[in-house]
Design an enzyme around this catalytic site. Structure first.
Site, PDB file in Angstrom:
ATOM      1  N   ASP A 108      11.545  -9.677   3.261  1.00  0.00           N
ATOM      2  CA  ASP A 108      12.370  -9.323   4.417  1.00  0.00           C
ATOM      3  C   ASP A 108      12.080 -10.249   5.598  1.00  0.00           C
ATOM      4  O   ASP A 108      11.006 -10.844   5.678  1.00  0.00           O
ATOM      5  CB  ASP A 108      12.092  -7.878   4.849  1.00  0.00           C
ATOM      6  CG  ASP A 108      12.536  -6.889   3.785  1.00  0.00           C
ATOM      7  OD1 ASP A 108      13.441  -7.217   3.009  1.00  0.00           O
ATOM      8  OD2 ASP A 108      11.947  -5.785   3.746  1.00  0.00           O
TER       9      ASP A 108
HETATM   10  N1  URA Z   1       9.296  -4.735  -0.190  1.00  0.00           N
HETATM   11  C1  URA Z   1       9.834  -4.636   1.035  1.00  0.00           C
HETATM   12  O1  URA Z   1      10.151  -3.539   1.485  1.00  0.00           O
HETATM   13  N2  URA Z   1      10.030  -5.756   1.765  1.00  0.00           N
HETATM   14  C2  URA Z   1       9.676  -6.987   1.327  1.00  0.00           C
HETATM   15  O2  URA Z   1       9.863  -7.970   2.038  1.00  0.00           O
HETATM   16  C3  URA Z   1       9.097  -7.078   0.042  1.00  0.00           C
HETATM   17  C4  URA Z   1       8.920  -5.937  -0.697  1.00  0.00           C
END
Ligand code: URA
Length: 237
Positions: free
Chosen positions: A102
């Protein structure tokens, strides 16, 4: 001789399933001839075109491991002109990230132009473990930890937790620091997991992908993978 959809996927253009769709849509040519059915095999000498572009099948393969900073997008370009993971790597080769972190998640991400390895690492059946450190709101009780360990159902599918441990608790701020290893790559999966237990994630970082650890890589730093590491990743299949 290899199946056409595999050759397209291995060159990094797209996944094998999307390659099949492109073939069925008549967007693939072999030696100038449109191939619109599955099952055709090609050799290294055949010229394969996808959407009018000739596949470069002899391209040098590059592999990078980046410690992604917060506020960076896990893609090759961004319409809002935000920095992307590719901007951090000094290379002339057209690489792309394997999977996603993310925008606000930090930590390890692999970038490569090797579609075969990218597909292998992302394919759910290969169970590549990824370890995250999450700062979450509140404290998990025994029942919640048991639920986590036995597999929480998210969007109709169970998330299997390989390993889980509480690293620290901040009694004043009412937060916990937890370490979790899972073998799947659905988007936002760690956030969804803790959200479903009533402990939203405040900060998230990925510290390990299979045997690759963050080690000395500082935020924004990267290194190339060694041949030995690439071979070891291939052997995860
Ligand atoms: N899980 C998440 O919620 N965000 C990420 O960036 C990676 C795994």
């Amino acid at each position: 001789m290899e199946r056409l959809q595999k050759v397209i996927a291995d060159s990094g253009v797209t996944s094998r399933r999307k390659a099949e769709e492109l073939i069925l849509a008549g967007k693939v040519r072999v030696n100038g001839e449109v191939i619109s059915e599955l099952g055709v095999k090609v050799s290294g000498n055949d010229i394969v075109e996808v959407d009018g572009a000739i596949l470069d099948r002899d391209i040098v393969k590059k592999y990078y491991l980046l410690n992604k900073p917060r506020g960076v997008i896990s893609s090759v370009s961004d319409e809002k002109k935000r920095p992307t993971v590719v901007d951090y790597i000094d290379t002339d080769v057209r690489i792309y990230p394997v999977g996603r972190l993310d925008y606000d998640t930090t930590g390890l991400i692999i970038l490569t132009n090797d579609g075969k390895l990218a597909n292998l690492l992302m394919h759910p059946t290969n169970h590549v473990p990824k370890t995250y450190i999450a700062k979450i709101e509140g404290f998990l009780n025994k029942d919640e930890i048991d639920r986590l360990r036995s597999g929480v159902r998210i969007d109709g599918r169970k998330v299997f937790v390989d390993h889980f441990k509480i690293r620290d608790k901040n009694l004043e701020k009412k937060t916990s620091l937890v370490e979790i290893t899972i073998v799947e790559g659905r988007n936002h999966i760690v956030k969804k997991l803790f959200e479903s237990l009533g402990h939203p994630v405040i900060r998230l970082s990925r510290i390990k992908i299979a045997f690759l650890e963050i080690d000395k890589l500082k935020s924004g730093e990267y290194r190339e993978l060694t041949i030995k590491e690439v071979k070891k990743l291939y052997s995860l299949k």
